[in-house]
Design a protein around this motif. Structure first.
Motif, PDB file in Angstrom:
ATOM      1  N   LEU A  60       0.822  -1.210   0.000  1.00 49.20           N
ATOM      2  CA  LEU A  60       0.000   0.000   0.000  1.00 49.20           C
ATOM      3  C   LEU A  60       0.857   1.263   0.000  1.00 49.20           C
ATOM      4  O   LEU A  60       0.541   2.243  -0.684  1.00 49.20           O
ATOM      5  N   ALA A  61       1.953   1.249   0.757  1.00 44.61           N
ATOM      6  CA  ALA A  61       2.847   2.410   0.799  1.00 44.61           C
ATOM      7  C   ALA A  61       3.489   2.643  -0.565  1.00 44.61           C
ATOM      8  O   ALA A  61       3.539   3.785  -1.050  1.00 44.61           O
ATOM      9  N   GLU A  62       3.980   1.574  -1.191  1.00 40.28           N
ATOM     10  CA  GLU A  62       4.587   1.702  -2.522  1.00 40.28           C
ATOM     11  C   GLU A  62       3.566   2.236  -3.532  1.00 40.28           C
ATOM     12  O   GLU A  62       3.877   3.116  -4.328  1.00 40.28           O
ATOM     13  N   ARG A  63       2.364   1.707  -3.476  1.00 38.09           N
ATOM     14  CA  ARG A  63       1.302   2.141  -4.397  1.00 38.09           C
ATOM     15  C   ARG A  63       0.966   3.618  -4.172  1.00 38.09           C
ATOM     16  O   ARG A  63       0.806   4.380  -5.132  1.00 38.09           O
ATOM     17  N   SER A  64       0.883   4.031  -2.911  1.00 39.03           N
ATOM     18  CA  SER A  64       0.547   5.435  -2.633  1.00 39.03           C
ATOM     19  C   SER A  64       1.672   6.363  -3.111  1.00 39.03           C
ATOM     20  O   SER A  64       1.404   7.440  -3.637  1.00 39.03           O
ATOM     21  N   LYS A  65       2.908   5.923  -2.963  1.00 39.48           N
ATOM     22  CA  LYS A  65       4.040   6.727  -3.448  1.00 39.48           C
ATOM     23  C   LYS A  65       3.994   6.847  -4.973  1.00 39.48           C
ATOM     24  O   LYS A  65       4.210   7.938  -5.519  1.00 39.48           O
ATOM     25  N   GLU A  66       3.702   5.761  -5.649  1.00 37.36           N
ATOM     26  CA  GLU A  66       3.580   5.790  -7.114  1.00 37.36           C
ATOM     27  C   GLU A  66       2.483   6.762  -7.551  1.00 37.36           C
ATOM     28  O   GLU A  66       2.654   7.488  -8.533  1.00 37.36           O
TER      29      GLU A  66
END
Length: 176
Positions: free
Chosen positions: A112-118
């Motif tokens: 979720l963190a990686e997706r939000s950063k993207e």
């Protein structure tokens, strides 16, 4: 009776005084603690961390009930508190101890963190690269009591800190 299952979210966003209030006192948030994480010194003090030599970042650790408050919602609150393009600290707080990072506690949080950063990288809000790191959670050391819930204990100093740091101006320019 059903057993209560709480989870942790750990975010570094510069001065931890300014990172507590946005998460505090919301339904499903059990506790928001100011502290230090990511370094190489056991039980560091504020005086040690502020030198930048312990490797720790000032951070908040949020204890929350995922049945009432999702990790995604925490991420959605986190990003608008920071300048994710600043790799030298946050606002007028300079040094590695004030850099931004999301510390994930499990694989779902990492994804979720990686997706939000993207999403932040792709939405065009910022011209500079997004430098907020996404790292595995490390030992979290709560800060000294005087730093806990600073915004409640010292409301005028808290308000002044946010204003003079440039945080509030940045948020109103880039996130509102």
């Amino acid at each position: 009776m059903e057993k209560q299952e709480f989870e942790y979210a750990t975010f570094a966003g510069g001065c931890f005084w300014c990172m507590v209030k946005p998460f505090d006192e919301l339904p499903g948030i059990i506790e928001v603690a100011s502290g230090y994480t990511g370094g190489h010194v056991d039980n560091p003090s504020y005086e040690q961390v502020k030198t930048g030599e312990t490797g720790h970042l000032e951070a908040v650790q949020i204890t929350y009930d995922p049945n009432l408050f999702s990790y995604q919602r925490l991420l959605d609150l986190y990003w608008p508190q920071i300048d994710p393009t600043d790799d030298g600290g946050q606002f007028f707080d300079r040094g590695s101890q004030y850099c931004t990072a999301i510390f994930y506690h499990n694989e779902e949080q990492r994804i979720l963190a990686e997706r939000s950063k993207e999403q932040i990288e792709q939405n065009g809000r910022f011209k500079a690269p997004i430098v907020t790191k996404i790292l595995p959670a490390a030992t979290f050391y709560p800060a000294e009591e005087k730093h806990q819930k600073f915004y409640q204990k010292n409301p005028q100093a808290y308000k002044e800190e946010r204003k003079v740091s440039g945080r509030d101006d940045f948020i109103s320019t880039f996130w509102k």
